[in-house]
Design an enzyme around this catalytic site. Sequence first.
Site, mmCIF file in Angstrom:
data_model
loop_
_atom_site.group_PDB
_atom_site.id
_atom_site.type_symbol
_atom_site.label_atom_id
_atom_site.label_comp_id
_atom_site.label_asym_id
_atom_site.label_seq_id
_atom_site.Cartn_x
_atom_site.Cartn_y
_atom_site.Cartn_z
ATOM 1 N N GLU A 78 -15.314 1.392 -1.568
ATOM 2 C CA GLU A 78 -13.924 1.820 -0.853
ATOM 3 C C GLU A 78 -13.458 3.308 -1.183
ATOM 4 O O GLU A 78 -13.375 3.473 -2.363
ATOM 5 C CB GLU A 78 -12.830 0.755 -1.043
ATOM 6 C CG GLU A 78 -13.049 -0.501 -0.671
ATOM 7 C CD GLU A 78 -13.507 -0.637 1.052
ATOM 8 O OE1 GLU A 78 -13.130 0.460 1.740
ATOM 9 O OE2 GLU A 78 -14.064 -1.583 1.506
ATOM 10 N N ARG A 88 -3.939 -10.598 8.847
ATOM 11 C CA ARG A 88 -4.558 -11.402 10.145
ATOM 12 C C ARG A 88 -4.519 -12.975 9.776
ATOM 13 O O ARG A 88 -4.314 -13.796 10.543
ATOM 14 C CB ARG A 88 -5.881 -10.813 10.038
ATOM 15 C CG ARG A 88 -6.842 -11.539 11.260
ATOM 16 C CD ARG A 88 -8.233 -10.832 11.272
ATOM 17 N NE ARG A 88 -8.938 -11.258 9.925
ATOM 18 C CZ ARG A 88 -9.412 -12.228 9.692
ATOM 19 N NH1 ARG A 88 -9.636 -13.297 10.619
ATOM 20 N NH2 ARG A 88 -10.318 -12.520 8.610
ATOM 21 N N CYS A 141 -7.175 -7.273 -0.358
ATOM 22 C CA CYS A 141 -8.093 -6.358 -1.065
ATOM 23 C C CYS A 141 -7.326 -4.724 -1.088
ATOM 24 O O CYS A 141 -7.591 -4.177 -2.080
ATOM 25 C CB CYS A 141 -9.379 -6.295 -0.466
ATOM 26 S SG CYS A 141 -10.453 -8.110 -0.978
ATOM 27 N N HIS A 165 -16.044 -3.802 -1.945
ATOM 28 C CA HIS A 165 -16.134 -5.073 -1.125
ATOM 29 C C HIS A 165 -17.689 -5.459 -1.310
ATOM 30 O O HIS A 165 -18.746 -4.577 -1.138
ATOM 31 C CB HIS A 165 -15.890 -4.658 0.541
ATOM 32 C CG HIS A 165 -14.359 -5.193 0.715
ATOM 33 N ND1 HIS A 165 -13.455 -4.051 1.331
ATOM 34 C CD2 HIS A 165 -13.561 -6.388 0.505
ATOM 35 C CE1 HIS A 165 -12.213 -4.886 1.483
ATOM 36 N NE2 HIS A 165 -12.391 -6.288 1.181
HETATM 37 N N1 PCA Z 1 -11.203 -10.366 0.187
HETATM 38 C C1 PCA Z 1 -10.029 -10.294 0.974
HETATM 39 C C2 PCA Z 1 -9.147 -10.691 -0.076
HETATM 40 C C3 PCA Z 1 -9.756 -11.500 -1.091
HETATM 41 C C4 PCA Z 1 -11.149 -11.174 -0.800
HETATM 42 O O1 PCA Z 1 -12.051 -11.415 -1.618
HETATM 43 C C5 PCA Z 1 -9.923 -8.945 1.519
HETATM 44 O O2 PCA Z 1 -11.013 -8.441 1.950
HETATM 45 O O3 PCA Z 1 -8.914 -8.412 1.732
#
Ligand code: PCA
Length: 213
Positions: A78, A88, A141, A165
């Site tokens: 990111e 959401r 996140c 991610h």
């Molecule tokens: N993914 C979510 C929150 C916790 C996770 O593992 C997100 O992408 O916001």
Amino acid sequence: MKILITGFDPFGGEKINPSAEAIKLLPKHIKDCEIITKTIPTVFELSAEVLKKEILEHNPDIVICIGQAGGSSNISIERVAINIDDARIPDNNGNTPVDKKIKEDGANAYFSTLPIKAIITKLNENNIPAKISNSAGTFVCNHIMYQSLYLANQLNNNFKTGFIHIPFLPEQIGKAYPSMSLENIITAIEIIIETTIDYFYIDDINVSYGTEF
Ligand code: PCA
């Protein structure tokens, strides 16, 4: 150096979260740096409280937060966190903030202070599908990435931080969506940590991984 790595607990009806599974299996040391791991709750404000406590307790040089991006086929590094919560689905405590600022006194956005271009280059050299992502979404996140960068900013940037991610694990979804093996995810996280250590005192490389959309 000390490095804090966080994952999230399962959310959205999943039984596991690949980030929590992966960080459990990381070595205790990488390149002579101490690796500290912590699973944090998928809850907007609480996740940041737990993270802040860990940072103040351990005083790490690097903080890398990791979370699941269901449906993604890549490791996504990111680039930026934005000052907004827009849920959401409910978080694990039932919170559903809509268009809520994370920090009234914070910047609209903060950029990752990890060497994101060098990381992508290293991952691709090791045949791990990876890309720069220009949005971490508006759920927990993005929230934790924003909070970590906000705190770093308040502490005179005395630690480098960013967010990664990762895809589903194969056992989460059968064959309907892309996934990545736990082994590859762990290798990816180790490469990300090693590259962040290697670039700790030098600038990121200046190559384009830009996109049209
Ligand atoms: N993914 C979510 C929150 C916790 C996770 O593992 C997100 O992408 O916001």
